[in-house]
Design an enzyme around this catalytic site. Sequence first.
Site, short mmCIF file in Angstrom:
data_model
loop_
_atom_site.label_atom_id
_atom_site.label_comp_id
_atom_site.label_asym_id
_atom_site.label_seq_id
_atom_site.Cartn_x
_atom_site.Cartn_y
_atom_site.Cartn_z
N LYS A 33 0.80 -1.13 -0.01
CA LYS A 33 0.12 -0.10 0.20
C LYS A 33 0.99 1.20 0.02
O LYS A 33 0.62 2.13 -0.84
CB LYS A 33 -0.90 -0.08 1.24
N GLU A 60 10.50 -4.61 4.25
CA GLU A 60 10.59 -6.11 4.08
C GLU A 60 10.35 -6.37 2.54
O GLU A 60 10.94 -7.16 1.55
CB GLU A 60 9.51 -7.03 4.83
N GLY A 79 -4.87 -1.97 5.12
CA GLY A 79 -3.93 -3.08 4.52
C GLY A 79 -4.72 -4.55 4.90
O GLY A 79 -4.64 -5.30 4.11
N ARG A 80 -5.08 -4.58 6.00
CA ARG A 80 -5.77 -5.89 6.51
C ARG A 80 -6.94 -6.11 6.04
O ARG A 80 -7.66 -7.45 6.49
CB ARG A 80 -5.15 -5.99 8.14
N GLU A 109 -4.39 -6.53 15.18
CA GLU A 109 -3.77 -5.38 14.92
C GLU A 109 -4.91 -4.44 14.98
O GLU A 109 -4.69 -3.08 15.26
CB GLU A 109 -3.16 -5.32 13.23
N HIS A 146 -5.30 -33.05 18.12
CA HIS A 146 -4.16 -33.95 18.68
C HIS A 146 -2.99 -32.97 19.04
O HIS A 146 -1.97 -33.48 18.89
CB HIS A 146 -3.93 -34.85 17.34
N LYS A 185 9.61 -0.56 14.04
CA LYS A 185 9.93 -0.42 12.37
C LYS A 185 11.14 0.75 12.69
O LYS A 185 12.15 0.54 12.05
CB LYS A 185 8.89 0.27 11.67
O1 F6P Z 1 2.30 -4.16 10.11
C1 F6P Z 1 1.94 -3.04 9.67
C2 F6P Z 1 1.50 -2.92 8.49
O2 F6P Z 1 1.12 -1.36 8.07
C3 F6P Z 1 0.25 -3.70 8.05
O3 F6P Z 1 -1.04 -2.79 8.44
C4 F6P Z 1 0.10 -3.71 6.54
O4 F6P Z 1 -0.89 -4.68 6.25
C5 F6P Z 1 1.61 -4.11 6.48
O5 F6P Z 1 2.26 -3.28 7.20
C6 F6P Z 1 1.75 -3.87 4.89
O6 F6P Z 1 2.16 -2.58 4.47
P1 F6P Z 1 2.09 -2.20 3.20
O7 F6P Z 1 0.90 -2.85 2.37
O8 F6P Z 1 2.17 -0.65 3.00
O9 F6P Z 1 3.53 -2.57 2.37
#
Ligand code: F6P
Length: 547
Positions: free
Chosen positions: A211, A217, A271-272, A357, A388, A516
């Site tokens: 987003k 990452e 995002g979620r 979250e 199990h 972060k």
């Molecule tokens: O973990 C924090 C967060 O902002 C989430 O809410 C989101 O889904 C994720 O990082 C990834 O963010 P982006 O889509 O901006 O890379």
Amino acid sequence: MQKILPDTNPTQLNVWESLKRHFENINQISLKTHFENEPKRLDYTVIQWEDFYVDFSKNRLDKKGFDLLLQLAQEGNLKQAIEAQFSGEKINVTEDRAVLHSASRTLKNDPVLVEGENVLPNLEATLKKMNAFCDQVISGKWKGYTGKPITHIVNIGIGGSDLGPAMVVEALEHYKNHLEVRFVSNVEGDHHQEIMKDLDPETTLFVIVSKTFTTQETISNANSIRTWFLSQAPKEAITKHFVAVSTNTEKTAAFGISSENTFPMNDWVGGRFSLWSTVGLSICLAVGPKNFEQLLKGAGKMDAHFQDASFDQNIPVVLALISIWYNNFWNAESEAIIPYTQYLRNLPAYLQQGIMESNGKSIGRDGHRVNYQTGTIIWGASGTNAQHAFFQLIHQGTKLIPADFIGFKKSLYGNKDHQDKLLANFVAQTEALMNGKTRDQVNKELEASGLSPETQEKIAPFKVFEGNKPTNTLLIDSLTPASLGALIALYEHKIFVQGILWNIYSYDQWGVELGKQLANVVLEDIKGKGQHAHDKSTSALLKHIAD
Ligand code: F6P
């Protein structure tokens, strides 16, 4: 700060006191007794909606308690809050945004306005672009730089840009086409290497989903993958093999992705909650536009149910109220989610982000620390595997763990014998959790065992099951894109209801920022580019890493 949502500390409501008193009155009453006391209990504890049969009768709640919870929803102004969300008001106050992930799946013809503008035409155009692209890739008309069709998709993203698409692609395995879809999320180089291992750059399409397009990452993985790709392919080939999903079109362009290959998303989709938007591109590639549309339709139907059904018949509202009952009055620490299908093995992990979250907050909408419990801890795994693994603790441990059992009447391949066994376990577990096994029953069983009376006496206590463990049963006809869409939307709305009644903001996630920020500082130290002051423990760790 603007007050769009109600600002009501739930513990100040009269009904909260009534609920507390009611809890004191009924907390010693067993589930069995509730059934005896209420011969028509199923009349108000079963909701049948579309292909969902939801039974919440096995809860430590009676009609009076249920009515009080419904009153809590009224007094907490839930109805107005639902309207505020769906009408595009900026209910994500701390980020000054509307919350409209539902707009991508709306079945209603009414315009959806954000700051006076109807967002539906743009969403339709984007969906069209997405579908056309997916059709081309699936049909093989989209060719890689050497003229070969695409065989592999790699989704590069994390959090909401990974968990939702990954969970849904896995859940809809039965509906999948020939494309192999992989997901790389962790910044760990080994993860990225494993995913990339046998990939052919000529036939692989990379979908970068972020987003913000700034997430460490995702951008690290995307950069490394681009370097790997360019070590084998010419620069012009990028357009055939890299596409992006983002709100940040400046950054996608800077990465080298053309506007035709960029699928925009809106800042009013969190995002979620974004798998319904262009973030679902990998889903659409994996199962095709028709199935993706069904997923949206199923969710859209659940949205309409949530908006229109009376609260006592409203599945997300009822499940949210029951969750509040255990969290705030019974002091339950966590909830388990047990899908009885291997396809949904990652539903609990997906819902962990959605639920934790969103509602893992301690500041109320009035800006002060809350004086009551909020966010529930979610965990779980697929049944029967979970039986199990950790069911021992649910049956005989010291903690109260309310659980959602999610099952499907029909299997997808039609293996009746296996399905009968699966459903037998699905039903038997909730029955066992409710009824338990008394000392008398244990004694009788032991008498027939031939063990000596002393041994019987010794082991009997360990074989007793207290019972009274609450569960909700969600029985759905079969796992289809539409029923999956409805199921996910159900939990999204449950999150919202709980956030509203706990008086917190569910749609921001400031709690992930500090880690972060610090990671960037620590990274400078690890790379030898900085020497920041740390506490003794952290300094020693960094030294150990450097040695
Ligand atoms: O973990 C924090 C967060 O902002 C989430 O809410 C989101 O889904 C994720 O990082 C990834 O963010 P982006 O889509 O901006 O890379």
